[in-house]
Scaffold this motif. Sequence first.
Motif, PDB file in Angstrom:
ATOM      1  N   ASN A  21       1.088  -1.120   0.015  1.00  0.00           N
ATOM      2  CA  ASN A  21      -0.038  -0.100   0.011  1.00  0.00           C
ATOM      3  C   ASN A  21       0.722   1.133  -0.048  1.00  0.00           C
ATOM      4  OD1 ASN A  21      -2.567   1.699   0.161  1.00  0.00           O
ATOM      5  ND2 ASN A  21      -1.880   2.019   2.434  1.00  0.00           N
ATOM      6  N   LYS A  22       1.914   1.122   0.692  1.00  0.00           N
ATOM      7  CA  LYS A  22       2.696   2.481   0.836  1.00  0.00           C
ATOM      8  C   LYS A  22       4.044   2.628  -0.066  1.00  0.00           C
ATOM      9  CE  LYS A  22       1.028   3.350   5.383  1.00  0.00           C
ATOM     10  NZ  LYS A  22       1.107   3.475   6.751  1.00  0.00           N
ATOM     11  N   SER A  23       4.066   1.809  -1.130  1.00  0.00           N
ATOM     12  CA  SER A  23       4.988   1.804  -2.108  1.00  0.00           C
ATOM     13  C   SER A  23       4.625   1.214  -3.214  1.00  0.00           C
ATOM     14  CB  SER A  23       6.358   1.253  -1.637  1.00  0.00           C
ATOM     15  OG  SER A  23       5.838  -0.295  -1.789  1.00  0.00           O
ATOM     16  N   ARG A  46       7.039  -4.410  -5.628  1.00  0.00           N
ATOM     17  CA  ARG A  46       6.439  -5.249  -6.139  1.00  0.00           C
ATOM     18  C   ARG A  46       6.453  -6.326  -4.915  1.00  0.00           C
ATOM     19  NH1 ARG A  46      10.586  -6.464 -10.632  1.00  0.00           N
ATOM     20  NH2 ARG A  46      11.709  -5.515  -9.011  1.00  0.00           N
ATOM     21  N   VAL A  47       5.519  -6.644  -4.048  1.00  0.00           N
ATOM     22  CA  VAL A  47       5.338  -7.620  -3.038  1.00  0.00           C
ATOM     23  C   VAL A  47       4.796  -8.829  -3.169  1.00  0.00           C
ATOM     24  CG1 VAL A  47       4.583  -7.627  -0.791  1.00  0.00           C
ATOM     25  CG2 VAL A  47       5.101  -5.288  -1.792  1.00  0.00           C
ATOM     26  N   VAL A 106      -8.520  -8.891   6.998  1.00  0.00           N
ATOM     27  CA  VAL A 106      -8.959  -7.625   7.379  1.00  0.00           C
ATOM     28  C   VAL A 106      -7.646  -6.507   6.689  1.00  0.00           C
ATOM     29  CG1 VAL A 106      -8.400  -5.979   9.312  1.00  0.00           C
ATOM     30  CG2 VAL A 106      -9.697  -8.149   9.580  1.00  0.00           C
ATOM     31  N   PHE A 107      -6.365  -7.281   6.696  1.00  0.00           N
ATOM     32  CA  PHE A 107      -5.461  -6.276   6.102  1.00  0.00           C
ATOM     33  C   PHE A 107      -5.144  -6.583   4.607  1.00  0.00           C
ATOM     34  CE2 PHE A 107      -4.833  -6.341  10.660  1.00  0.00           C
ATOM     35  CZ  PHE A 107      -4.747  -5.145  10.980  1.00  0.00           C
ATOM     36  N   LEU A 108      -5.069  -7.854   4.029  1.00  0.00           N
ATOM     37  CA  LEU A 108      -4.973  -8.188   2.800  1.00  0.00           C
ATOM     38  C   LEU A 108      -6.149  -7.655   1.922  1.00  0.00           C
ATOM     39  CD1 LEU A 108      -2.681 -11.665   2.783  1.00  0.00           C
ATOM     40  CD2 LEU A 108      -1.887  -9.306   2.435  1.00  0.00           C
ATOM     41  N   GLY A 109      -7.407  -8.045   2.675  1.00  0.00           N
ATOM     42  CA  GLY A 109      -8.608  -7.800   1.954  1.00  0.00           C
ATOM     43  C   GLY A 109      -8.545  -6.439   1.579  1.00  0.00           C
ATOM     44  N   ASN A 167       0.265  -4.448  -7.441  1.00  0.00           N
ATOM     45  CA  ASN A 167       1.679  -4.588  -6.869  1.00  0.00           C
ATOM     46  C   ASN A 167       1.834  -5.625  -5.666  1.00  0.00           C
ATOM     47  OD1 ASN A 167       0.716  -2.693  -5.251  1.00  0.00           O
ATOM     48  ND2 ASN A 167       2.675  -1.957  -4.635  1.00  0.00           N
ATOM     49  N   LEU A 168       0.546  -6.278  -5.370  1.00  0.00           N
ATOM     50  CA  LEU A 168       0.420  -7.289  -4.434  1.00  0.00           C
ATOM     51  C   LEU A 168       0.098  -8.421  -5.047  1.00  0.00           C
ATOM     52  CD1 LEU A 168       0.725  -8.109  -1.529  1.00  0.00           C
ATOM     53  CD2 LEU A 168      -1.820  -7.388  -1.146  1.00  0.00           C
TER      54      LEU A 168
END
Length: 620
Positions: free
Chosen positions: A80-82, A85-86, A257-260, A267-268
């Motif tokens: 989210n903050k960049s 590529r994650v 919660v977070f990935l959703g 990029n995820l």
Amino acid sequence: MTAFGLYQHQPISCPSSVTGDAGIFFLTLINTLFANQCQLGSKEDYPVDAATTLVDNDVFDFIVIGAGTSGSIVAAELANKSNSRVLLLEAGGYPSPTSDIPAFHLGLQRTIEDWQFHTETSNNSCLGFKNSRCLIPSGRCLGGTSTINSMLYLRGSKHVYNSWLEEGNIGWSYPDIFPYFKKSEKLEVHELLTSKLYGTEGFLPLTRSRLHQPVRNTILNSAKELGYKVYNHESQIGFFETLQTINKGVRQNTAKVFLGEYKTLPNLKIATESLVEKILIDRDLKEATGVKVNIGGKTITLYAEKEVIVSAGTINSPKLLMLSGIGPKEHLGSLGIETFHDIEVGKNLQDHLMFPIFTIKVNDSALKYLTQNPTEELYKYFANREGILSTTGLNNLIGMLSTKNHSTDPDIKIGYTFIHREDSYTLTQYKRIFNFDDSIFKSLGKANKFSHLLLVHITLLDTKSRGRVLLKSKSPHEKPLLESGYLSEDDDVETLLKGIRMVEKQVNTKSFRQISATEVHLDIPSCRSYKFKSDDYWKCAIRNVATTGYHLIGTCKMGLSIDPHAVVDPLLKVHGIRKLRVIDASVVPTTTTGSLGAVAMMIGQKGSELIMNGFDGIKH
């Protein structure tokens, strides 16, 4: 009736056909219930699985290993903050519909969503379990252990975190980490909103349930009789109902919660059923370059240009480091593994040790109503996410106590489970998840035949004993050896004994006498020579049936390089290896008094920020 009891066999009769307006109404109702059921465990709550799209030699900026309680947050925050590529790799799959139903949390143990670890045999502990082994649950799916735990959210004593700072871990005192707890939190308990104790702008819903039965008031009134305060929020010492990660009757695991929240970010990428076999280390540069991962039976190589982040948990993180040549040289050498860095990986294993079945018989006055209609409860849940299935009963009512009369530092936690008379299903579940010896289980069943039972779980918080994780072989597909070290220090036995004595005082209060509370004599074969309730009996019982409190930590200990047992530094970088971090509960240096889920989320939030602070071009 308990939640498990709802699923005892019930006679079913169906009409041969339904017709007319009533028939249309009936079919609409059935369709609605089926639709609501299908919303549980929905893959649409998570990012799309990209496992089949990965090819050999793919390159990413960050590779995160383990989509558990911490790893899901790390991957989500980095993406989210960049523009980086994650890639997030998870050995398990998507959570099941059952995992979303709060009341069935115990039933998730020993399933495909659990790694199903167990301790090695010992002369000190777990003697009353089959094969003299304690079972150690650990989540093996998106969300990790946050998908199979009891959903309690408890930060724990400030003083423990401050002790981390005293050991040289700069940035880890309670004032330092408090914002990272709040960053995840979305408090939804109205009476606490003005307190500013919890965050309100995060993604993680925090709610609180209350069992509206007389037994709840009995417990709280007995606490007051003993001089303890009762709070409406988490406290260092006293009784209260903890917050839980449940929203509208559904479990909220960290992957959901977070990935959703960021599931559509281009990029995820996440890949399930993807077992990382090894971290690749450049010997000359002493840095991590990527991973070898097995997907669908085929092993491929993936590269990380910035960092590899290990978030595989307290057991699997040290396992993976050691398989990759980072660990005790003598141990690795004995298995034919080349050592890149000789470091004390796998040592310092700690856990909250629990005596799970201090058992009390109580009469019918502990309840307002004796049974619940199973069909009605199922309808309440599948139609509206309400009723007993939407809660964990008494599970979130706890007492934090000090055997040393400290006003701020508890060393014992007590919790409760209520079992209705003749609820053989729930008792069978307890036998299954704890692996009790048959004779111990039999004495519980005999007591339950004629009485309701209140099981008191007495948990040691300040554990002195230490264990370790070792490799069994060089195969990444084999579970590691888990030498728990439970009760290797006599102080732990003595403190648990004091905890049992404190519960006995509670049983003898006026409040408990009003529900005819009587202790049950557990028939533990190796303790039969001791008089029931004597110190020797309880010490023997502790060594037989004390087991995991589900809070394993410490195997990749955080500390300065001068600490011979430290694996990562306060930035969570692995000592001696560049571009490699561990971000999960394994870095915790000493046990906290909180729930490990809350601690692991805080570590995920702080760890992701530590990474972002180290790279240009990442938004802050």
